[in-house]
Every structure is written in C-alpha cells, then in structure tokens.
Design an enzyme around this catalytic site. Structure first.
Site, PDB file in Angstrom:
ATOM      1  N   SER A  42       0.568  -0.851  -0.226  1.00  0.00           N
ATOM      2  CA  SER A  42       0.114  -0.159   0.228  1.00  0.00           C
ATOM      3  C   SER A  42       0.815   1.275  -0.216  1.00  0.00           C
ATOM      4  O   SER A  42       1.882   1.474  -0.941  1.00  0.00           O
ATOM      5  CB  SER A  42      -1.223   0.316   1.667  1.00  0.00           C
ATOM      6  OG  SER A  42      -2.230   0.439   1.317  1.00  0.00           O
TER       7      SER A  42
ATOM      8  N   HIS B 121      -6.996  -6.065   0.903  1.00  0.00           N
ATOM      9  CA  HIS B 121      -6.096  -4.799   1.213  1.00  0.00           C
ATOM     10  C   HIS B 121      -4.792  -5.772   1.160  1.00  0.00           C
ATOM     11  O   HIS B 121      -3.962  -5.631   0.376  1.00  0.00           O
ATOM     12  CB  HIS B 121      -6.769  -4.206   1.795  1.00  0.00           C
ATOM     13  CG  HIS B 121      -5.416  -2.868   1.292  1.00  0.00           C
ATOM     14  ND1 HIS B 121      -4.846  -2.060  -0.303  1.00  0.00           N
ATOM     15  CD2 HIS B 121      -4.981  -2.676   2.045  1.00  0.00           C
ATOM     16  CE1 HIS B 121      -4.340  -1.011   0.238  1.00  0.00           C
ATOM     17  NE2 HIS B 121      -4.023  -1.187   1.614  1.00  0.00           N
TER      18      HIS B 121
ATOM     19  N   ASP C 275     -10.269  -5.503  -2.879  1.00  0.00           N
ATOM     20  CA  ASP C 275      -9.206  -4.841  -2.137  1.00  0.00           C
ATOM     21  C   ASP C 275     -10.447  -3.687  -1.876  1.00  0.00           C
ATOM     22  O   ASP C 275     -11.504  -3.084  -2.777  1.00  0.00           O
ATOM     23  CB  ASP C 275      -8.386  -3.475  -2.960  1.00  0.00           C
ATOM     24  CG  ASP C 275      -7.203  -3.143  -2.229  1.00  0.00           C
ATOM     25  OD1 ASP C 275      -8.052  -2.485  -1.631  1.00  0.00           O
ATOM     26  OD2 ASP C 275      -6.095  -3.444  -2.710  1.00  0.00           O
TER      27      ASP C 275
END
Length: 249
Positions: free
Chosen positions: A94, A226, A194
C-alpha cells in the site's frame, strides 16, 4: 498498554529484501512474508515508518511525512548495504509501495522489487479518510480513553488527515511522472476485492510501466482483499515473490 510492534531484521543469506508496511500499519504487516523469505535463504529488513506503531495515531500526522518516510526507506537499504549486502530488492504494501517504487526510480543499484496493493497509479479514491479515524478510535478505546477523549482525538485527526493525504498524493504524482526511470523488472500484486483502493490500481501501474518498455510481473488475486501479505492470498503471494526473486538475483 499493549506492546508496540518493532522493526525487524531477519538475517540469513547474502541476498537481501526490504519490506515496507502500509499507512497506519507497522512491520507486522509484512512480518509473515519476511519469515517466509528468511526460511528461503534471504536476509529481510522490515523498518517502521516514522510516527507509526507508537500507540498514538496522531503521531502519524505530526511526526510522519512523505519526505521522512522516503528517508526511512533509504535508511533500511543503507542498513543492509553497511552490513555487506550488495544484492537488495525492495517491496512495499500500500503506502509502502509508493516508497519502494521511488527507491527503484532513484537507485539503479537495487536488484528489483515492487508493490502489493499500492495506489501508485490511482484516482486518489481511497478509503483511508474513512478507515483511519475508525482505526484511531479503536486504538484509543483499547487504551481505555473515555468516550469524550476518543471523540476529541478523532475530531483532531479528521481535521488534519486531509492535509497529509494531500502531501501523499503530491508525492505519488511525482513517482508516477518518473516511472520511466525504473531500470529493473518490477513486481505488482493486486487483490480483486480490495476495500482500500481501486482493484484496478495494479493493472493501471502495469500498463504505465509496460508503455515505457519495462518488464513487469503482474499478479491478480481475484478474491483477495487489501492486505495481501496476511489475507487469503498470502501463501500464493509468498510463492510469487519467491519466484520473482529467483529472476532478479
């Protein structure tokens, strides 16, 4: 008070990997992957971004910044080089993926690396503005704040979070503009379910990189959410990362 996560260095072989965690996360995001890589002969460094994992969510906003987090990532690479590791790959989950990508743009000595569920190429439509205050409230309740204290702290965060997210967006825009500087094969992993960023983020990044003639290993885990490093896809992700590492080292 709960013991806070700590950075890790899992020592093994001469080839090394840096793993960068997510916004509001910690080295625990990538610890399981780190242990897997260590078992397979790699030395692995998992730093913690400044302001994270302190027990005070406000620290992420007051101590952290894209400039500081980039320096944290550089420091992790330097730590491995000073320990004698010359072949190094860097990956990020991320937010961490934005900084892994930046390192691969600016440091041609890196062997490769890439991103897991990272909004390097996105429309800035993330669930962070909604999820971070919720996470913060949960953290404060775990520390037995009364409801009034929780409300005041969350209000403070909601007022200041957009400023930092704006700085992150500015930084990621710069990273996008300089993708052509990447000289090594690039790894992309993206989950189809996600809940934090667009499930198309990985495909958009792949398209941009291949338009510059870059070699990309792109993996899409259709049913995964995610945090690919710990969710239902983590075993497959570990297999795919290990396969990729054999092609760059």
């Amino acid at each position: 008070m709960q013991r806070q996560p700590e950075p890790f260095l899992f020592e093994k072989g001469p080839q090394a990997v840096v793993l960068l965690h997510a916004f509001a996360g910690s080295s625990n995001d990538v610890r399981m992957l780190g242990r897997c890589l260590q078992r397979n002969g790699y030395t692995v460094c998992g730093p913690i971004f400044t302001g994270h994992a302190t027990g005070e969510p406000k620290d992420i906003l007051t101590q952290g910044s894209p400039t500081q987090w980039l320096q944290d990532a550089r420091n992790a690479v330097d730590q491995l080089r000073q320990a004698g590791h010359e072949q190094i790959a860097v990956f990020g989950l991320s937010l961490g993926g934005i900084f892994a990508t930046r390192l691969l743009e600016e440091d041609s000595k890196l062997a490769g690396g890439g991103v897991f569920s990272s909004p390097v190429v996105s429309d800035h439509d993330t669930n962070v503005p909604k999820m971070f205050p919720k996470m913060a409230a949960h953290t404060y309740r775990d520390q037995h704040f009364d409801q009034d204290q929780v409300d005041q702290s969350v209000k403070w965060i909601k007022q200041r979070l957009p400023i930092q997210l704006g700085k992150i967006n500015q930084f990621s825009s710069r990273v996008r503009r300089e993708l052509s500087q990447i000289s090594k094969p690039f790894f992309i992993a993206q989950g189809g379910q996600d809940e934090m960023i667009s499930s198309q983020s990985g495909a958009r990044l792949e398209k941009m990189l291949t338009s510059y003639g870059k070699k990309v290993d792109y993996y899409f885990y259709e049913n995964a959410s995610h945090v690919l490093t710990v969710n239902s896809a983590h075993h497959q992700l570990e297999t795919d990362v290990l396969k990729y590492l054999t092609t760059i080292f």
